[in-house]
Design a protein around this motif. Structure first.
Motif, mmCIF file in Angstrom:
data_model
loop_
_atom_site.group_PDB
_atom_site.id
_atom_site.type_symbol
_atom_site.label_atom_id
_atom_site.label_comp_id
_atom_site.label_asym_id
_atom_site.label_seq_id
_atom_site.Cartn_x
_atom_site.Cartn_y
_atom_site.Cartn_z
ATOM 1 N N GLY A 468 2.068 -2.165 -0.210
ATOM 2 C CA GLY A 468 2.391 -1.174 -1.234
ATOM 3 C C GLY A 468 1.155 -0.620 -1.907
ATOM 4 N N GLU A 469 0.165 -1.474 -2.144
ATOM 5 C CA GLU A 469 -1.078 -1.027 -2.763
ATOM 6 C C GLU A 469 -1.881 -0.138 -1.811
ATOM 7 O OE1 GLU A 469 -1.986 -1.462 -5.797
ATOM 8 O OE2 GLU A 469 -0.463 -2.911 -6.450
ATOM 9 N N LEU A 470 -1.633 -0.276 -0.495
ATOM 10 C CA LEU A 470 -2.379 0.509 0.494
ATOM 11 C C LEU A 470 -1.604 1.741 0.950
ATOM 12 C CD1 LEU A 470 -3.927 -2.324 2.674
ATOM 13 C CD2 LEU A 470 -5.075 -0.855 1.011
ATOM 14 N N ALA A 471 -0.607 2.151 0.205
ATOM 15 C CA ALA A 471 0.117 3.389 0.487
ATOM 16 C C ALA A 471 -0.302 4.427 -0.546
ATOM 17 C CB ALA A 471 1.621 3.155 0.433
ATOM 18 N N HIS A 472 -0.882 5.524 -0.074
ATOM 19 C CA HIS A 472 -1.339 6.575 -0.997
ATOM 20 C C HIS A 472 -1.131 7.928 -0.317
ATOM 21 C CE1 HIS A 472 -3.653 8.115 -4.423
ATOM 22 N NE2 HIS A 472 -4.162 8.993 -3.555
ATOM 23 N N GLY A 473 -0.118 8.661 -0.775
ATOM 24 C CA GLY A 473 0.197 9.937 -0.146
ATOM 25 C C GLY A 473 0.579 9.727 1.310
ATOM 26 N N ASP A 474 -0.076 10.473 2.198
ATOM 27 C CA ASP A 474 0.203 10.339 3.629
ATOM 28 C C ASP A 474 -0.529 9.159 4.257
ATOM 29 O OD1 ASP A 474 1.829 12.566 3.583
ATOM 30 O OD2 ASP A 474 0.222 13.955 4.122
ATOM 31 N N LEU A 475 -1.374 8.502 3.494
ATOM 32 C CA LEU A 475 -2.132 7.358 4.015
ATOM 33 C C LEU A 475 -1.308 6.095 3.828
ATOM 34 C CD1 LEU A 475 -5.594 8.289 2.440
ATOM 35 C CD2 LEU A 475 -4.884 8.622 4.816
ATOM 36 N N ASP A 476 -0.762 5.577 4.925
ATOM 37 C CA ASP A 476 0.142 4.431 4.832
ATOM 38 C C ASP A 476 0.139 3.727 6.186
ATOM 39 O OD1 ASP A 476 2.121 2.591 4.329
ATOM 40 O OD2 ASP A 476 3.598 4.043 3.632
ATOM 41 N N VAL A 477 -0.135 2.430 6.188
ATOM 42 C CA VAL A 477 -0.168 1.691 7.456
ATOM 43 C C VAL A 477 1.215 1.255 7.902
ATOM 44 C CG1 VAL A 477 -2.521 0.862 7.060
ATOM 45 C CG2 VAL A 477 -0.590 -0.524 6.302
ATOM 46 N N ARG A 478 2.213 1.325 7.009
ATOM 47 C CA ARG A 478 3.543 0.814 7.368
ATOM 48 C C ARG A 478 4.164 1.538 8.559
ATOM 49 N NH1 ARG A 478 4.755 0.728 1.683
ATOM 50 N NH2 ARG A 478 4.957 -1.384 0.833
ATOM 51 N N PRO A 479 4.166 2.882 8.619
ATOM 52 C CA PRO A 479 4.869 3.548 9.720
ATOM 53 C C PRO A 479 4.390 3.113 11.102
ATOM 54 C CG PRO A 479 4.336 5.136 8.006
ATOM 55 C CD PRO A 479 3.640 3.869 7.643
ATOM 56 N N GLY A 480 3.093 2.939 11.278
ATOM 57 C CA GLY A 480 2.586 2.491 12.574
ATOM 58 C C GLY A 480 3.045 1.091 12.907
ATOM 59 N N LEU A 481 3.029 0.202 11.914
ATOM 60 C CA LEU A 481 3.511 -1.162 12.139
ATOM 61 C C LEU A 481 5.006 -1.169 12.431
ATOM 62 C CD1 LEU A 481 1.544 -2.903 9.248
ATOM 63 C CD2 LEU A 481 1.143 -3.213 11.701
ATOM 64 N N ALA A 482 5.738 -0.322 11.721
ATOM 65 C CA ALA A 482 7.188 -0.263 11.932
ATOM 66 C C ALA A 482 7.517 0.242 13.333
ATOM 67 C CB ALA A 482 7.827 0.643 10.879
ATOM 68 N N ALA A 483 6.757 1.226 13.820
ATOM 69 C CA ALA A 483 7.009 1.742 15.169
ATOM 70 C C ALA A 483 6.723 0.674 16.220
ATOM 71 C CB ALA A 483 6.143 2.982 15.414
ATOM 72 N N SER A 484 5.652 -0.099 16.028
ATOM 73 C CA SER A 484 5.355 -1.184 16.967
ATOM 74 C C SER A 484 6.463 -2.226 16.942
ATOM 75 C CB SER A 484 4.014 -1.825 16.623
ATOM 76 O OG SER A 484 2.956 -0.933 16.849
ATOM 77 N N HIS A 485 6.949 -2.552 15.752
ATOM 78 C CA HIS A 485 8.016 -3.548 15.623
ATOM 79 C C HIS A 485 9.302 -3.049 16.253
ATOM 80 C CE1 HIS A 485 11.335 -5.581 13.402
ATOM 81 N NE2 HIS A 485 10.574 -6.646 13.619
ATOM 82 N N ALA A 486 9.602 -1.751 16.068
ATOM 83 C CA ALA A 486 10.850 -1.207 16.603
ATOM 84 C C ALA A 486 10.873 -1.233 18.120
ATOM 85 C CB ALA A 486 11.036 0.229 16.109
ATOM 86 N N GLY A 487 9.706 -1.217 18.750
ATOM 87 C CA GLY A 487 9.656 -1.230 20.209
ATOM 88 C C GLY A 487 9.798 -2.605 20.821
ATOM 89 N N LEU A 488 9.894 -3.653 19.998
ATOM 90 C CA LEU A 488 10.009 -5.011 20.516
ATOM 91 C C LEU A 488 11.424 -5.318 20.985
ATOM 92 C CD1 LEU A 488 8.073 -6.978 17.734
ATOM 93 C CD2 LEU A 488 7.202 -6.357 20.009
ATOM 94 N N SER A 489 11.519 -6.257 21.914
ATOM 95 C CA SER A 489 12.838 -6.771 22.288
ATOM 96 C C SER A 489 13.396 -7.601 21.135
ATOM 97 C CB SER A 489 12.720 -7.637 23.537
ATOM 98 O OG SER A 489 11.948 -8.810 23.247
ATOM 99 N N ALA A 490 14.704 -7.878 21.169
ATOM 100 C CA ALA A 490 15.336 -8.653 20.092
ATOM 101 C C ALA A 490 14.716 -10.042 19.992
ATOM 102 C CB ALA A 490 16.843 -8.746 20.334
ATOM 103 N N ARG A 491 14.409 -10.670 21.118
ATOM 104 C CA ARG A 491 13.821 -12.009 21.089
ATOM 105 C C ARG A 491 12.418 -11.977 20.491
ATOM 106 N NH1 ARG A 491 13.210 -13.969 26.536
ATOM 107 N NH2 ARG A 491 12.868 -16.049 25.637
ATOM 108 N N ALA A 492 11.651 -10.950 20.853
ATOM 109 C CA ALA A 492 10.299 -10.864 20.301
ATOM 110 C C ALA A 492 10.341 -10.591 18.805
ATOM 111 C CB ALA A 492 9.512 -9.765 21.017
ATOM 112 N N ARG A 493 11.346 -9.824 18.336
ATOM 113 C CA ARG A 493 11.468 -9.603 16.885
ATOM 114 C C ARG A 493 11.786 -10.912 16.166
ATOM 115 N NH1 ARG A 493 13.886 -4.562 18.361
ATOM 116 N NH2 ARG A 493 15.984 -5.406 18.155
ATOM 117 N N GLY A 494 12.517 -11.784 16.845
ATOM 118 C CA GLY A 494 12.792 -13.089 16.246
ATOM 119 C C GLY A 494 11.520 -13.899 16.088
ATOM 120 N N VAL A 495 10.652 -13.870 17.089
ATOM 121 C CA VAL A 495 9.370 -14.567 16.972
ATOM 122 C C VAL A 495 8.533 -13.933 15.875
ATOM 123 C CG1 VAL A 495 7.220 -15.140 18.173
ATOM 124 C CG2 VAL A 495 9.409 -15.268 19.388
#
Length: 562
Positions: A468-495
C-alpha cells in the motif's frame, strides 16, 4: 614521443618533427605498426630494401636503430633490443595508425548501441588524423600501406552510414558523388549514394546512379551488382511511407542497464529476423528498457516503430488488427490467418521496429512476428518465452544497489538522498531494488517534502502495509504480481498461499515449485555447501501473499456471518 604513419612517416617530440633518415624512417614505421610487440630484423630489412637485402643488412639495421635512439633522446629506452629483433614501447595513443584503429572500434560499439551521433563523431576524429596516403614515403611497407588505406575507406563508409542514420541524407549527396567518381567499382559508396538520393526525394537520380554503377561493373569486370546493391534498388523502386510511430516517451529517469541496453541494440540490429525477449519479475523494468532501447534505435529503423501492449491476455486477432491499422490498413480482414498473412506482407523487407509489450507466452506472440528481411522485434514479459525460434533472451535482475540509489536520488533530489545514506539504502532494499517500486517510493517522498526518508522506511518495514505504501498514482507493483498469480494453476496457488505464514518448505512438489519460479514468484538459491537448490519468495512477493491471505480470511469471515 609520437609516430605518425597516416601520411609521410614522422617522429615527433614536444618541440615538433625530429629529423630521421630514410632507412631509419622505414625501420621506425615497421616498429610503430607493431608497437609493444617484437619485430624481427628480417622484417625490418624487408621494410628498408623491399626484396633482397644486402649482406650487411643486419649491421645496417643496427645502425638505423642506433640513429633512432639518438633521435628519441631522453626517451631512447622506449626502443628495446628484443631478440630476434627490436621492440618499440609506445602506447597506442602515441602512434596515429593505432589510435585510428582504436577509435574505429569504439565507433562500432557506439553504432551497435544505437548511438549514431557518437559513432559519427568518433569516426570524424579518426579520419581527421590522416595527412595523405599511409606510409607514403616507405615503399618497403606497400602491403601494410594498402591495408591501412582499405581501413580508411571502411571507416569512411561507416561514418557515412552513421550520418545517413542521423537523417543527413541531402548533405551527403555531394560527398558521395565525388567518392563514387573516385571509386567507380566500390559498391558500398554507390549504394549509400542511392540511399541518400532516395531519402532526399530524388528517386529518379537514385535509379540513374544504380544504372551507372551496373554499367561500370558489367563493363569492367563482367559482373552484375552484388545482393546489397540490388536490394537497395528494389527498395528505391518500392518506396513506401513510414508506418505510424507509436512509441511511449523515453523514461526521463531511466537509470543503469547499460550492458543490457547494448545487448538489446546489438541483437536487434544484427540478424535477418531479430527477436529479442526481455523478461524478469513484475516491476523489474522490462518495458522501460525496451522503450529506452527503441528510442536509441529509431534512426536505425527509418520505416517506423510500432508499440502495442498485449496486457498478458490480449488475443492475437485483436493485436493484429491494431498493428495493421498502424501500418495503414483501415479495415483489417476478419480472420486470424488472413490478418497474419497481410501483416507479414506489409512488414516484409521494411526496416521497422516492433515492440510487443507484456506478453504471456509463445502462443500469443508467434502470430505477431513480422515478415523477413528488415523488421526487428522486442518482446517484454514475465515469462522467458524460450520456445520462440531464434530469439535472443535478455533476463533482467533487480537493479544493483548503486543504480537503485541513483534512481532514488534523481527523483527525490541528490541532497535529500545524501543526507540519509543508511535510510536510502534500506529503502531501496525494502523495494527489492525493483525500478517500479523505487519510483513509487521516490514519488511519494517527492510529494511529501516534510517526510524524512527514514519515515517512509518505517512505514515500509511493516509487511502488512508495504504494498500500500508503494502504490502512488499509476506506479503500483500489485497489478503485475496479481497477473502472475492469476496465471497459476489451482495447486500452485495453494502453495503460494503458504508463503504468507512461513509454512512453505522444500517438501512441496517440484512441479509446483517450478511453476512458481516460472511465474517469477519464487527465487532459486543454490546452497554452496551441498549444491542443493532452495526456493524463497522475494520480499514484495511475500507481502502480496500476506495480502491475499488476509483478503481470503476476511471474505470467509463475512460469508460465515451471513
Amino acid at each position: 614521443m609520437q609516430v605518425r604513419l597516416l601520411g609521410p612517416v614522422e617522429l615527433r617530440d614536444e618541440r615538433g618533427a625530429v629529423p630521421v633518415g630514410p632507412r631509419a624512417r622505414a625501420v621506425l614505421a615497421a616498429l610503430a605498426l607493431d608497437a609493444g610487440r617484437p619485430v624481427s630484423v628480417e622484417r625490418l630489412a624487408r621494410a628498408v630494401w623491399q626484396r633482397t637485402p644486402p649482406a650487411t643488412a643486419v649491421t645496417q639495421i643496427q645502425g638505423c636503430v642506433s640513429a633512432l635512439r639518438r633521435a628519441f633522446g631522453p626517451a631512447r629506452e622506449l626502443l628495446v633490443t628484443c631478440p630476434p629483433g627490436y621492440l618499440l614501447e609506445l602506447d597506442g595513443d602515441a602512434v596515429d595508425a593505432l589510435d585510428f584503429a582504436r577509435k574505429v572500434v569504439q565507433a562500432r560499439t557506439a553504432t551497435r548501441r544505437g548511438d549514431d551521433e557518437g559513432a559519427a563523431r568518433l569516426l570524424r576524429q579518426a579520419l581527421g588524423g590522416w595527412r595523405g596516403s599511409a606510409l607514403e614515403d616507405v615503399p618497403g611497407l606497400y602491403a601494410e600501406a594498402a591495408q591501412l588505406e582499405e581501413q580508411r575507406l571502411l571507416a569512411l563508409e561507416q561514418r557515412i552510414e552513421a550520418d545517413l542514420a542521423r537523417g543527413r541524407a541531402a548533405e551527403l549527396v555531394p560527398e558521395l558523388t565525388a567518392l563514387c567518381a573516385g571509386h567507380p567499382l566500390r559498391e558500398r559508396f554507390h549504394g549509400q549514394l542511392m540511399v541518400a538520393l532516395a531519402r532526399s526525394g530524388r528517386r529518379p537520380a537514385a535509379l540513374e546512379a544504380y544504372r551507372r554503377v551496373r554499367d561500370a561493373l558489367v563493363g569492367e569486370l563482367g559482373l552484375e551488382p552484388g545482393p546489397e546493391l540490388r536490394r537497395i534498388q528494389r527498395d528505391v523502386l518500392s518506396v513506401r511511407e513510414p508506418a505510424e510511430t507509436t512509441l511511449p516517451h523515453d523514461p526521463a529517469d531511466f537509470t543503469g542497464r547499460a550492458a543490457e541496453t547494448l545487448r538489446v541494440a546489438e541483437a536487434v540490429t544484427s540478424a535477418a529476423l531479430p527477436i529479442v525477449v526481455i523478461s524478469g519479475r513484475p516491476g523489474v523494468g522490462a518495458t522501460a528498457l525496451a522503450t529506452h532501447a527503441a528510442h536509441q534505435l529509431r534512426r536505425r529503423f527509418p520505416d517506423g516503430c510500432l508499440y502495442t501492449d498485449l496486457h498478458f491476455t490480449a488475443e492475437p486477432l485483436e493485436v493484429l488488427g491494431r498493428l495493421l491499422r498502424m501500418l495503414g490498413v483501415a479495415a483489417p480482414p476478419p480472420g486470424l490467418a488472413e490478418r497474419a498473412e497481410l501483416y507479414r506482407a506489409r512488414t516484409q523487407g521494411r526496416r521497422l521496429l516492433i515492440i510487443l509489450n507484456d506478453a504471456s507466452g509463445e502462443r500469443q506472440v508467434l502470430p505477431l512476428l513480422p515478415g523477413d528481411g528488415g523488421p526487428g522485434v522486442l518482446v517484454t514479459g514475465r515469462n522467458r518465452l524460450t520456445a520462440l525460434p531464434g530469439a535472443v533472451h535478455v533476463e533482467l535482475e533487480p537493479l544493483p544497489v548503486g543504480d537503485a540509489l541513483e534512481l532514488l536520488a534523481r527523483i527525490v533530489g541528490r541532497g535529500r538522498a545524501a543526507a540519509e545514506p543508511e535510510a536510502a539504502r534500506r529503502l531501496v532494499e525494502l523495494c527489492d531494488r525493483l525500478p517500479l517500486a523505487v519510483r513509487a517510493a521516490a514519488a511519494r517522498l517527492a510529494g511529501k517534502p516534510h517526510w524524512r526518508l527514514a519515515d517512509l522506511v518505517f512505514r515500509l518495514a511493516d509487511e502488512d502495509r508495504r504494498l500500500g505504501e508503494l502504490a502512488h498514482g499509476d506506479l503500483d507493483v500489485r497489478p503485475g504480481l496479481a497477473a502472475s498469480h492469476a496465471g497459476l494453476s489451482a495447486r500452485a496457488r495453494g502453495v503460494f498461499a503458504r508463503l504468507a505464514d512461513g509454512s512453505f518448505d522444500r517438501g512441496e512438489p517440484d512441479d509446483l515449485l517450478e511453476e512458481l519460479v516460472d511465474a517469477r514468484l519464487l527465487e532459486v538459491v543454490r546452497c554452496e555447501d551441498s549444491g542443493q537448490m532452495r526456493f524463497r519468495p522475494p520480499g514484495l512477493v511475500r507481502c502480496f501473499a500476506r495480502e491475499l491471505t488476509f483478503r481470503t480470511e476476511v471474505g470467509n469471515a463475512t460469508d460465515d456471518g451471513s
